[in-house]
Design a protein around this motif. Structure first.
Motif, PDB file in Angstrom:
ATOM      1  N   MET A 152       0.828  -1.206   0.000  1.00 24.49           N
ATOM      2  CA  MET A 152       0.000   0.000   0.000  1.00 24.49           C
ATOM      3  C   MET A 152       0.861   1.254   0.000  1.00 24.49           C
ATOM      4  SD  MET A 152      -2.963  -0.780   2.818  1.00 24.49           S
ATOM      5  CE  MET A 152      -3.986  -2.251   2.777  1.00 24.49           C
ATOM      6  N   SER A 153       0.328   2.322  -0.582  1.00 25.50           N
ATOM      7  CA  SER A 153       0.938   3.637  -0.387  1.00 25.50           C
ATOM      8  C   SER A 153       0.625   4.098   1.029  1.00 25.50           C
ATOM      9  CB  SER A 153       0.368   4.650  -1.390  1.00 25.50           C
ATOM     10  OG  SER A 153      -0.983   4.938  -1.069  1.00 25.50           O
ATOM     11  N   THR A 154       1.317   5.132   1.476  1.00 21.42           N
ATOM     12  CA  THR A 154       1.065   5.630   2.822  1.00 21.42           C
ATOM     13  C   THR A 154      -0.350   6.174   2.954  1.00 21.42           C
ATOM     14  OG1 THR A 154       3.398   6.167   3.021  1.00 21.42           O
ATOM     15  CG2 THR A 154       1.928   7.151   4.626  1.00 21.42           C
ATOM     16  N   ARG A 155      -0.855   6.803   1.910  1.00 23.46           N
ATOM     17  CA  ARG A 155      -2.233   7.288   1.959  1.00 23.46           C
ATOM     18  C   ARG A 155      -3.208   6.126   2.119  1.00 23.46           C
ATOM     19  NH1 ARG A 155      -2.176  12.653   0.604  1.00 23.46           N
ATOM     20  NH2 ARG A 155      -0.375  13.340  -0.629  1.00 23.46           N
ATOM     21  N   GLU A 156      -2.950   5.043   1.408  1.00 21.95           N
ATOM     22  CA  GLU A 156      -3.819   3.871   1.531  1.00 21.95           C
ATOM     23  C   GLU A 156      -3.719   3.264   2.931  1.00 21.95           C
ATOM     24  OE1 GLU A 156      -3.741   2.316  -3.114  1.00 21.95           O
ATOM     25  OE2 GLU A 156      -2.166   1.697  -1.727  1.00 21.95           O
ATOM     26  N   LYS A 157      -2.506   3.240   3.488  1.00 21.26           N
ATOM     27  CA  LYS A 157      -2.351   2.747   4.860  1.00 21.26           C
ATOM     28  C   LYS A 157      -3.161   3.599   5.836  1.00 21.26           C
ATOM     29  CE  LYS A 157       2.405   1.164   4.119  1.00 21.26           C
ATOM     30  NZ  LYS A 157       3.816   1.416   4.471  1.00 21.26           N
ATOM     31  N   ALA A 158      -3.074   4.906   5.657  1.00 26.73           N
ATOM     32  CA  ALA A 158      -3.801   5.802   6.560  1.00 26.73           C
ATOM     33  C   ALA A 158      -5.305   5.571   6.453  1.00 26.73           C
ATOM     34  CB  ALA A 158      -3.468   7.256   6.241  1.00 26.73           C
ATOM     35  N   ALA A 159      -5.799   5.443   5.213  1.00 26.82           N
ATOM     36  CA  ALA A 159      -7.232   5.236   5.028  1.00 26.82           C
ATOM     37  C   ALA A 159      -7.684   3.907   5.611  1.00 26.82           C
ATOM     38  CB  ALA A 159      -7.574   5.300   3.536  1.00 26.82           C
ATOM     39  N   THR A 160      -6.796   2.914   5.618  1.00 21.55           N
ATOM     40  CA  THR A 160      -7.138   1.588   6.130  1.00 21.55           C
ATOM     41  C   THR A 160      -7.040   1.522   7.645  1.00 21.55           C
ATOM     42  OG1 THR A 160      -6.347   0.543   4.085  1.00 21.55           O
ATOM     43  CG2 THR A 160      -6.554  -0.867   6.033  1.00 21.55           C
ATOM     44  N   LEU A 161      -5.950   2.065   8.210  1.00 21.67           N
ATOM     45  CA  LEU A 161      -5.651   1.845   9.625  1.00 21.67           C
ATOM     46  C   LEU A 161      -6.231   2.903  10.558  1.00 21.67           C
ATOM     47  CD1 LEU A 161      -1.911   0.735   9.323  1.00 21.67           C
ATOM     48  CD2 LEU A 161      -3.898  -0.729   9.699  1.00 21.67           C
ATOM     49  N   LEU A 162      -6.235   4.168  10.142  1.00 21.77           N
ATOM     50  CA  LEU A 162      -6.634   5.227  11.065  1.00 21.77           C
ATOM     51  C   LEU A 162      -8.054   5.070  11.614  1.00 21.77           C
ATOM     52  CD1 LEU A 162      -5.006   8.516   9.710  1.00 21.77           C
ATOM     53  CD2 LEU A 162      -4.610   7.411  11.906  1.00 21.77           C
ATOM     54  N   PRO A 163      -9.049   4.737  10.772  1.00 23.39           N
ATOM     55  CA  PRO A 163     -10.394   4.571  11.352  1.00 23.39           C
ATOM     56  C   PRO A 163     -10.439   3.470  12.407  1.00 23.39           C
ATOM     57  CG  PRO A 163     -10.518   4.795   8.960  1.00 23.39           C
ATOM     58  CD  PRO A 163      -9.075   4.621   9.301  1.00 23.39           C
ATOM     59  N   GLU A 164      -9.757   2.350  12.167  1.00 29.56           N
ATOM     60  CA  GLU A 164      -9.742   1.267  13.149  1.00 29.56           C
ATOM     61  C   GLU A 164      -9.072   1.709  14.442  1.00 29.56           C
ATOM     62  OE1 GLU A 164      -8.004  -2.243  11.573  1.00 29.56           O
ATOM     63  OE2 GLU A 164      -9.683  -2.666  10.222  1.00 29.56           O
ATOM     64  N   TYR A 165      -7.952   2.383  14.323  1.00 24.42           N
ATOM     65  CA  TYR A 165      -7.234   2.808  15.522  1.00 24.42           C
ATOM     66  C   TYR A 165      -8.029   3.841  16.312  1.00 24.42           C
ATOM     67  CZ  TYR A 165      -3.033   0.304  14.089  1.00 24.42           C
ATOM     68  OH  TYR A 165      -2.128  -0.675  13.753  1.00 24.42           O
ATOM     69  N   GLN A 166      -8.735   4.712  15.619  1.00 21.77           N
ATOM     70  CA  GLN A 166      -9.556   5.695  16.325  1.00 21.77           C
ATOM     71  C   GLN A 166     -10.643   4.996  17.125  1.00 21.77           C
ATOM     72  OE1 GLN A 166      -9.179   9.118  16.622  1.00 21.77           O
ATOM     73  NE2 GLN A 166     -10.764   8.781  18.168  1.00 21.77           N
ATOM     74  N   GLU A 167     -11.278   4.001  16.517  1.00 22.67           N
ATOM     75  CA  GLU A 167     -12.325   3.257  17.234  1.00 22.67           C
ATOM     76  C   GLU A 167     -11.733   2.476  18.406  1.00 22.67           C
ATOM     77  OE1 GLU A 167     -15.370   3.645  16.861  1.00 22.67           O
ATOM     78  OE2 GLU A 167     -15.839   4.207  14.803  1.00 22.67           O
TER      79      GLU A 167
END
Length: 503
Positions: A153-168
């Motif tokens: 993944m690109s870093t943008r794709e990583k952010a879109a994938t991981l950040l919502p989960e980590y926030q929850e």
């Protein structure tokens, strides 16, 4: 792909640090000078925080209360299955109920337990009850593997994938914290400790499901929420001793940074990553090809970093898009390459543009390798030779090669991540020491004269200074406990201890 993601990579790691910091309340050094500039807490002029301690006896058996799954219950199943199911259920809670919970949590987070309206607190936690039950179903599942293919993944794709989960996950930690306080107020200690245990497991899962720094600092943030909660509930007269329960929490593994550091360092493995270009071979490519490659790298660098660069670097960045940069850097570049095993005998054969290109790659490799090598020292050795280490770990502040500029942008976020890990271990040791003081007071009816040679259990050393925490008894029921000052300026260097005496 990397060309479009470099700035978001740095932003992502910095955001992770902010997330970690918010859960509880540039330098040019590549890795955390964690032991730099120790100051006694008093000299730092930080107002002490007050902690109420209720004296207590050891549980019988000693491990009656656990903050980590007992060995006989652990199963080699994927923990993220339960976490993802719980997050899915959280996503089905109405936005109004989520907003209400978060608003009330913020209002009550600094409140004493007896100030929390229990019925209202239970009501705002209720919509999440099913999610907590599902999360608990995986409490003993110890397999942390979570193969999302993030390496592709690109870093943008990583952010879109991981950040919502980590926030929850962070919101789940807040939910668990409030549930613990409510249970403590109602003296439901088995329930309180069960939620704390679930929180520590959530911390490890967030931290190690991937090898990203983002995951590590979110996991650390969740662990800090749990430890802060324990600091609150130990003021309750009937709160059982959690000394041995805390000792069983694998804080070293939970805050381990080496694998994450190695994973993140792949971005700095060669300069062409800035523009998504393959690595160079040791075969000369000539002036024209070097100019084309330099232009792609410099354009990508200016695009990704110009808006976040200090004013003093903006002039350099404007020069990067012109031939002036090459002309300016030729003497320095050839000098750098005279120290390269691969190029020292061929420096004179390189064109000016290729010399600048190769020197930037060489300097980035040097910085990255120092970054990795010196971070591999054990903590005790890092402490003993920190002046030497800090000198080795400091990037060259006056170097304008694109390699050095790139390193100065990327590495400070890692510095902060390592500081967060160090301070979490320090907080854990301090909390265990507070529990040791509770047990001592349970035997003697008062606080000890010294923190050393306590009975029935020892206090733990400050993991940062590797010496005992600074302890000053002011009376039989009043003392202060101070920790060594690390890289980040926290507001709890000193805690005032007030022992509650049974009437």
């Amino acid at each position: 792909m990397m060309r479009n993601s470099l700035r978001s990579h740095t932003t992502l790691v910095c955001l992770a640090i902010c997330l970690a910091s918010n859960s509880i309340g540039h330098s040019q050094v590549m890795l955390s000078p964690t032991f730099q500039q120790y100051q006694p807490a008093e000299a730092a002029n930080v107002a002490p925080r007050t902690i109420q301690l209720a004296a207590q006896q050891q549980p019988d058996p000693l491990l009656r209360y656990r903050l980590w799954p007992a060995p006989e219950y652990r199963r080699p199943r994927p923990a993220m299955v339960a976490v993802n199911r719980a997050l899915l259920l959280v996503s089905q809670v109405s936005p109004r109920e989520k907003r209400q919970f978060l608003q009330q949590y913020d209002q009550w987070s600094a409140s004493a337990i007896d100030e929390i309206p229990l019925e209202q607190a239970k009501a705002i936690c209720q919509p999440f009850a099913t999610a907590i039950s599902v999360l608990r179903s995986g409490e003993n599942w110890m397999d942390l593997a979570y193969d999302l293919g993030i390496e592709e993944m690109s870093t943008r794709e990583k952010a879109a994938t991981l950040l919502p989960e980590y926030q929850e996950m962070r919101d789940l930690a807040r939910l668990l914290s409030l549930r613990v306080k409510v249970a403590a107020a109602e003296q439901r200690w088995e329930d309180a400790i069960a939620d704390l245990r679930l929180g520590f497991r959530l911390s490890e899962i967030a931290s190690h499901a991937t090898d990203t720094l983002l995951g590590r600092v979110i996991g650390i943030a969740i662990a800090n929420v749990m430890m802060e909660t324990i600091e609150v509930i130990i003021s309750q007269p009937d709160c059982p001793s959690l000394y041995w329960a805390l000792a069983g929490v694998p804080i070293e593994r939970m805050t381990e940074m080496r694998q994450a550091l190695e994973y993140e360092s792949t971005l700095a493995s060669q300069l062409g990553n800035i523009a998504g270009l393959p690595a160079l071979t040791n075969q000369m490519i000539g002036q024209d090809a070097a100019v084309v490659r330099l232009k792609e790298i410099l354009d990508a660098y200016a695009t990704d970093f110009q808006s976040t660069s200090p004013t003093s670097q903006n002039v350099v960045l404007r020069q990067l898009s012109t031939g002036l940069y090459v002309a300016m850097m030729v003497p320095m570049s050839r000098e750098l390459l005279s120290h390269s095993p691969d190029w020292k005998d061929r420096v004179a054969d390189l064109s000016d543009a290729e010399a600048v290109l190769r020197a930037s790659d060489f300097e980035l490799a040097r910085i990255r390798d120092r970054w990795l090598a010196w971070s591999s020292l054990p903590q005790r050795q890092r402490n003993q030779i920190r002046d030497i280490r800090d000198t080795q770990m400091t990037t060259v502040s006056d170097s304008n090669t694109i390699g050095a500029q790139f390193a100065r942008q990327l590495l400070p976020a890692v510095d902060q991540a390592f500081a967060a890990a160090t301070e979490a271990r320090q907080r854990h040791h301090r909390l265990i020491s507070l529990e040791a003081l509770r047990l001592h007071a349970g035997q003697t009816g008062e606080l000890p004269e010294s923190i050393q040679n306590l009975s029935p259990v020892p206090a733990w050393d400050d993991s940062l200074s590797e010496t005992p925490f600074e302890y000053v008894r002011k009376s039989a029921t009043h003392a202060t406990l101070s920790r060594a000052r690390g890289l980040r300026n926290q507001d709890d260097l000193v805690v005032e201890i007030h022992l509650q005496v049974a009437q």
